[in-house]
Enzyme design. Structure first.
Site, short mmCIF file in Angstrom:
data_model
loop_
_atom_site.label_atom_id
_atom_site.label_comp_id
_atom_site.label_asym_id
_atom_site.label_seq_id
_atom_site.Cartn_x
_atom_site.Cartn_y
_atom_site.Cartn_z
N LYS A 1 -5.84 -1.92 -2.32
CA LYS A 1 -6.96 -1.77 -1.38
C LYS A 1 -7.66 -3.13 -1.18
CE LYS A 1 -7.12 2.93 -0.89
NZ LYS A 1 -7.41 3.83 0.20
N ASP B 1 -14.29 6.02 -1.00
CA ASP B 1 -13.31 5.89 0.08
C ASP B 1 -12.61 7.21 0.37
OD1 ASP B 1 -11.68 4.52 1.91
OD2 ASP B 1 -10.14 4.24 0.38
N ASP B 2 -12.29 7.97 -0.65
CA ASP B 2 -11.54 9.22 -0.44
C ASP B 2 -12.39 10.27 0.25
OD1 ASP B 2 -8.98 8.59 -1.90
OD2 ASP B 2 -10.49 8.06 -3.38
N ARG C 1 -6.86 10.19 -10.43
CA ARG C 1 -6.10 10.88 -9.36
C ARG C 1 -5.60 9.81 -8.40
NH1 ARG C 1 -6.17 10.27 -4.33
NH2 ARG C 1 -8.14 11.09 -3.62
N ASN D 1 -0.66 11.59 0.26
CA ASN D 1 0.13 10.40 -0.08
C ASN D 1 0.64 10.50 -1.51
OD1 ASN D 1 -0.55 9.09 2.40
ND2 ASN D 1 -2.57 8.65 1.56
N ASN E 1 -4.92 7.12 7.98
CA ASN E 1 -5.18 6.65 6.61
C ASN E 1 -6.48 5.88 6.60
OD1 ASN E 1 -5.02 4.75 4.24
ND2 ASN E 1 -3.16 5.93 3.92
N TYR F 1 0.87 -1.19 0.00
CA TYR F 1 0.00 0.00 0.00
C TYR F 1 0.90 1.24 0.00
CZ TYR F 1 -4.15 2.62 1.73
OH TYR F 1 -5.19 3.49 1.88
N GLU G 1 -12.63 4.56 -5.82
CA GLU G 1 -11.31 4.93 -5.31
C GLU G 1 -10.57 5.85 -6.28
OE1 GLU G 1 -10.14 3.91 -2.26
OE2 GLU G 1 -8.51 5.33 -2.61
N ASP G 2 -10.08 6.93 -5.77
CA ASP G 2 -9.19 7.83 -6.51
C ASP G 2 -9.76 8.29 -7.85
OD1 ASP G 2 -7.61 7.58 -4.31
OD2 ASP G 2 -5.90 6.66 -5.31
N1 LIG Z 1 -4.58 9.87 4.33
C1 LIG Z 1 -5.59 9.40 3.65
O1 LIG Z 1 -6.26 8.44 4.07
C2 LIG Z 1 -5.96 10.03 2.35
C3 LIG Z 1 -5.15 10.91 1.71
N2 LIG Z 1 -5.52 11.48 0.52
C4 LIG Z 1 -4.59 12.37 -0.14
O2 LIG Z 1 -5.14 13.64 -0.29
C5 LIG Z 1 -4.52 14.30 -1.37
C6 LIG Z 1 -5.55 15.09 -2.13
O3 LIG Z 1 -6.55 14.29 -2.67
P1 LIG Z 1 -7.86 14.98 -3.33
O4 LIG Z 1 -8.57 15.75 -2.29
O5 LIG Z 1 -8.66 13.98 -4.03
O6 LIG Z 1 -7.13 15.87 -4.40
P2 LIG Z 1 -7.48 17.18 -5.21
O7 LIG Z 1 -6.40 17.32 -6.21
O8 LIG Z 1 -8.88 17.16 -5.65
O9 LIG Z 1 -7.36 18.35 -4.13
C7 LIG Z 1 -6.19 19.00 -3.80
C8 LIG Z 1 -6.57 20.30 -3.13
O10 LIG Z 1 -5.38 20.90 -2.65
C9 LIG Z 1 -5.34 22.25 -3.10
N3 LIG Z 1 -3.94 22.61 -3.26
C10 LIG Z 1 -3.02 22.09 -4.10
N4 LIG Z 1 -1.84 22.72 -3.95
C11 LIG Z 1 -2.03 23.65 -2.99
C12 LIG Z 1 -1.21 24.62 -2.39
N5 LIG Z 1 0.08 24.74 -2.74
N6 LIG Z 1 -1.73 25.41 -1.44
C13 LIG Z 1 -3.02 25.28 -1.06
N7 LIG Z 1 -3.87 24.40 -1.60
C14 LIG Z 1 -3.36 23.58 -2.55
C15 LIG Z 1 -6.11 22.27 -4.40
O11 LIG Z 1 -6.52 23.60 -4.65
P3 LIG Z 1 -7.47 24.01 -5.89
O12 LIG Z 1 -8.81 23.46 -5.54
O13 LIG Z 1 -7.45 25.48 -5.88
O14 LIG Z 1 -6.87 23.38 -7.09
C16 LIG Z 1 -7.24 21.30 -4.07
O15 LIG Z 1 -8.27 21.97 -3.39
C17 LIG Z 1 -3.79 13.21 -2.16
O16 LIG Z 1 -2.42 13.31 -1.94
C18 LIG Z 1 -4.27 11.92 -1.55
O17 LIG Z 1 -3.28 10.93 -1.55
C19 LIG Z 1 -6.73 11.21 -0.05
C20 LIG Z 1 -7.58 10.32 0.54
C21 LIG Z 1 -7.23 9.63 1.76
C1 LIG Z 2 -5.22 6.71 1.06
C2 LIG Z 2 -5.94 7.14 -0.12
O1 LIG Z 2 -7.04 6.68 -0.38
C3 LIG Z 2 -5.37 8.15 -0.95
O2 LIG Z 2 -4.31 8.67 -0.65
O3 LIG Z 2 -6.00 8.46 -1.98
MG LIG Z 3 -7.63 7.12 -2.33
#
Ligand SMILES: NC(=O)C1=CN([C@@H]2O[C@H](COP(=O)(O)OP(=O)(O)OC[C@H]3O[C@@H](n4cnc5c(N)ncnc54)[C@H](OP(=O)(O)O)[C@@H]3O)[C@@H](O)[C@H]2O)C=CC1
Ligand SMILES: CC(=O)C(=O)O
Ligand SMILES: [Mg+2]
Length: 579
Positions: free
Chosen positions: A191, A285-286, A173, A429, A473, A119, A262-263
Site C-alpha cells: 500500500k 482503508d477497508d 485479516r 481479494n 479496489n 499489490y 489496514e486489514d
Molecule cells: N476490493 C477492495 O478494494 C477490497 C476488498 N476486500 C475484500 O473483502 C473481503 C472481506 O473482507 P472483510 O469484510 O474484512 O472480511 P470479514 O471476514 O470480516 O467478512 C467476511 C464476511 O463474509 C461473510 N461470509 C463468508 N463466507 C460466506 C458465505 N459462504 N456466504 C455468505 N457470507 C459469507 C462472513 O459472514 P459471517 O459474518 O457470518 O462470518 C462475513 O460477514 C476480503 O477478501 C478482502 O480482500 C476488502 C477491502 C477492500
Molecule cells: C484491497 C484491500 O484492501 C483488501 O482486499 O483488503
Molecule cells: Mg485491505
C-alpha cells in the site's frame, strides 16, 4: 505535466532532517558509500563528477546511464517469461531495498503491468510466504510483546524523520487470506508503494508497519522460519491498550502524519476506528476507502442503468468490515447528496452473511456492526443467495465475503431477470477469493452485466465482443485521500472527504467511457491522474468542511496538489549529459 522532482513543500513535523543533511549524516557515519543508501542511491546514474566527489569510482560499472536506461533494464528482467509473478515481486522488493528511485520510476511508468505484482493478487501470495522469502525488512516490525511501553522510542529508530504517511496492519485479516501474523507486513509495504507511485508522496516520508500482536494460525507459529512472535494473539483490554499506546506514540512523534489502518479483522476494526478517528489523523482503508471506491462505481452504475440512487436495491454478499463500510458509505452519500434521511437510504441495502439475509427477526444475536444494516421491514428470512436475489431483484450484487467462486449460473440468471444491466462486483481479494470470475459473469449474463473485480481480471471475449472488466479496489482512492488530507493539513478525515473522494473518482470516468465501454472505473493506467483528482477533491472538502489548518485556500486546488507531487526523475538525463 511533470513538475521537477523535489522534496515537498508541506508540513514538516517532528525532528525534520533535510535531504542534504541526510546525505552528510550518512557520509559521516562510517563513510558508508551513498550507493548503499536506497533513497539516495542512483546506481549507474551517478555522473563522472558525482563519482569522483563521492568516492564512487570503481564501485560502479563505468557506463553512465539515465534513469530511463536503468528502468528499461529492470523491465527487461521483469518481462522474462520464465519468471512467476512471485519471483517478479521478489525482484521488485530487491530494487525497492537498494534503489528507491528506480523502483518508483518503473512502477509509475508501468503501473498497469506492475500493480498486480506489487499489490493484489501477487502480494497475497508474497504475504503467505513472507517468512520463507524474507530478505529485507522494508518497514517496521513493532512487537506488542517485547516493545510495549517503548513504542515511541522504537518508532524513533526509523531513519527518516519527516514521516507523513503510515500504513499499519496487525496482520489479522490479510486480504481474504485470514490471519498471517507478522507476514502481513507485505500489505503495508504494497500500500505504501502505491501511496508513492499513485499520488506522489515522497518515499522518504512514508512508513509501512506491522504491529505484531501475535498470530492465531498455529502452522505459522510452528513454522521454523516464521519471523513474528510465536504467541497467540493478544485480546481484549491488553490488545486495545497496545493499540492506544501505538497511536499515541505515532501522534507524539509525527503529529501531522496520517495513519492508515489496514486489514484489521472486523471484530477490532470498527472499534479502533471509532476510538481513534477524532483523536488523530487516521482512517481505515477497508471500511472507509473501500466505501468510497464502491460508492463511486455504484454512482456510475446507476447512472448507466438510469436508476435513481434512492430507488436502487443493493445486495451485499458478506457483512464484514468492508461490506458494512461500503453500505454505510452508500447511505452517507445518498443522505448528503440526495437529501434523503439515512433511514430512507438504508432501505436500499440488503446484507447477507454466512447465515443468510440479515434481519432483526433471524433469531441470532447480531454483532454491533451488523445491527445498523439489518432489515427491519418484515422481509422474510432467507438463506439461499438465489432466493434472496429473486426476492430483492437487486440493481447491484456486491461480494465482500472472501468465500471464493460461489456465485453460480442460476444466481446470475436470477439477477438478470430483475435488472437489464446489473452490477456484478466480486470484490474479494486475492483472485482465488473472488465470488465469480469475469468470464463466468459475462457468459452467464449473456454479456449484460457490468463487471468489476477487486483484483484485476483479463478482458473476456463473449459472443464476438470483447468485454474489459473494471477494477473496484480501494487503490483508486486511498492515495488521494491520504495526500489530499496532508495537503490540506487536515486535523481529521471526515465523511465529507470520503464523499468527495467517491464523487471525484466517479467524475474521472467520461461519458464516452461509461456509455461506450460500460466502464464504471477509470483504467489503472490513469491511476496517477485519477489520484491527483481525488486528492484535490479531498483537500478541498477538508477546507470546505472546516478541518483544514491551511491559512487560506489555494485558488486552484488541483494545481496546488500537483505542484507538491514527488516524481522519481532526479535529474537523470542531466547527470548523463554532463558526465
Ligand atoms: N476490493 C477492495 O478494494 C477490497 C476488498 N476486500 C475484500 O473483502 C473481503 C472481506 O473482507 P472483510 O469484510 O474484512 O472480511 P470479514 O471476514 O470480516 O467478512 C467476511 C464476511 O463474509 C461473510 N461470509 C463468508 N463466507 C460466506 C458465505 N459462504 N456466504 C455468505 N457470507 C459469507 C462472513 O459472514 P459471517 O459474518 O457470518 O462470518 C462475513 O460477514 C476480503 O477478501 C478482502 O480482500 C476488502 C477491502 C477492500
Ligand atoms: C484491497 C484491500 O484492501 C483488501 O482486499 O483488503
Ligand atoms: Mg485491505
Amino acid at each position: 505535466m511533470k513538475p521537477s522532482s523535489s522534496v515537498m513543500d508541506v508540513t514538516k513535523p517532528g525532528d525534520e532532517r533535510s535531504r542534504g543533511e541526510g546525505i552528510k549524516a550518512v557520509e559521516e557515519l562510517g563513510s558508508m558509500p551513498i550507493i548503499y543508501t536506497p533513497w539516495l542511491n542512483k546506481g549507474t546514474n551517478f555522473s563522472e563528477s558525482e563519482r569522483r566527489e563521492k568516492h564512487l569510482d570503481g564501485l560502479l560499472p563505468p557506463v553512465i546511464e539515465t534513469l530511463d536506461d536503468q528502468a528499461a533494464r529492470l523491465m527487461t528482467q521483469l518481462r522474462n517469461e520464465d519468471l512467476t509473478n512471485l519471483q517478479r515481486n521478489n525482484i521488485l522488493k530487491q530494487i525497492m531495498a537498494t534503489h528507491t528511485t528506480l523502483f518508483y520510476k518503473a512502477l509509475i511508468e508501468n503501473i498497469e503491468e506492475l500493480a498486480p505484482i506489487v499489490y493484489t493478487p501477487t502480494i497475497g501470495e508474497a504475504c503467505q510466504r513472507w517468512s520463507t522469502l524474507f530478505r529485507e525488512p522494508l518497514g517496521m516490525y513493532i512487537s506488542a510483546f517485547r516493545h510495549r511501553g517503548r513504542f515511541d522510542e522504537v518508532l524513533g529508530n526509523w531513519p527518516n524523520k519527516n514521516v507523513q504517511i503510515i500504513v499499519v496492519t496487525d496482520g489479522s485479516r490479510i486480504l481474504g487470506l485470514g490471519d498471517l501474523g507478522t507476514n502481513g507486513i507485505g500489505i503495508s509495504i504494497g500500500k505504501i508503494a502505491l501511496y508513492v507511485a499513485a499520488v506522489g508522496f515522497h518515499p522518504e516520508h512514508s512508513l509501512p508497519i506491522v504491529l505484531d500482536m501475535g498470530c492465531n494460525r498455529k502452522e505459522l507459529r510452528e513454522d521454523g522460519l516464521y519471523l513474528g512472535e510465536r504467541r497467540e494473539r493478544l485480546e481484549g483490554e491488553e490488545y486495545y491498550a497496545a493499540i492506544d499506546e501505538f497511536c499515541a506514540a505515532v501522534k507524539r512523534r509525527w503529529p501531522h502524519a496520517l495513519l492508515q489502518f489496514e486489514d484489521f479483522e472486523t471484530s477490532k476494526a470498527f472499534k479502533i476506528l471509532e476510538a481513534q478517528r477524532s483523536a488523530m489523523l487516521c482512517f481505515n482503508d477497508d471500511i472507509q476507502g473501500t466505501g468510497a471506491v464502491v460508492t463511486s462505481g455504484f454512482i456510475n452504475g446507476m447512472k448507466y442503468q438510469g436508476t435513481r440512487l434512492r430507488d436502487a436495491r443493493v445486495v451485499f454478499y458478506g457483512a464484514g468490515s468492508s461490506a458494512v463500510g461500503v453500505a454505510k458509505s452508500i447511505v452517507t452519500y445518498m443522505h448528503k447528496t440526495e437529501g434523503i434521511s439515512e433511514e430512507e437510504a438504508r432501505a436500499c441495502i440488503y446484507m447477507v452473511d454466512s447465515k443468510g439475509l440479515i434481519t432483526d427477526t433471524r433469531g441470532d444475536e447480531l454483532p454491533e456492526h451488523k445491527q445498523e444494516m439489518a432489515r427491519r421491514d418484515g422481509v422474510p428470512d432467507m438463506k439461499d443467495l438465489r432466493e434472496i436475489v429473486e426476492y430483492v431483484k437487486p440493481h447491484a450484487l456486491i461480494g465482500l465475503s472472501a468465500a471464493g467462486p460461489v456465485w453460480t449460473e442460476p444466481i446470475v440468471q436470477a439477477l438478470c431477470q430483475g435488472t437489464e444491466s446489473p452490477l456484478v462486483f466480486p470484490l474479494s481479494n486475492p483472485t482465488p477469493k473472488a465470488e465469480i470470475s469475469a468470464e463466468n459473469a459475462y457468459s452467464w449474463s449473456k454479456g449484460r452485466c457490468i463487471f468489476a473485480g477487486g483484483s484485476p481480471f483479463k478482458p473476456v471475449k463473449y459472443d464476438g465482443q470483447t468485454f474489459v472488466p473494471g477494477q473496484a479496489n480501494n487503490v483508486f482512492v486511498f492515495p488521494g485521500i491520504g495526500f489530499g488530507a496532508i495537503m490540506a493539513k487536515a486535523s481529521s478525515v471526515n465523511d465529507e472527504m470520503f464523499v468527495a473522494a467517491a464523487a471525484g473518482l466517479a467524475d474521472a470516468v467520461s461519458e464516452a467511457e461509461l456509455r461506450g465501454d460500460k466502464r464504471l472505473y477509470p483504467q489503472i493506467s490513469n491511476l496517477r491522474q485519477v489520484s491527483l483528482d481525488v486528492a484535490a477533491a479531498v483537500a478541498k472538502a477538508a477546507w470546505d468542511s472546516g478541518v483544514s489548518q491551511l491559512k487560506e485556500a489555494p485558488a486552484d486546488w488541483r494545481a496546488y496538489v500537483e505542484e507538491r507531487q514527488w516524481w522519481p526523475d532526479h535529474a537523470s538525463k542531466q547527470s548523463a549529459a554532463t558526465a
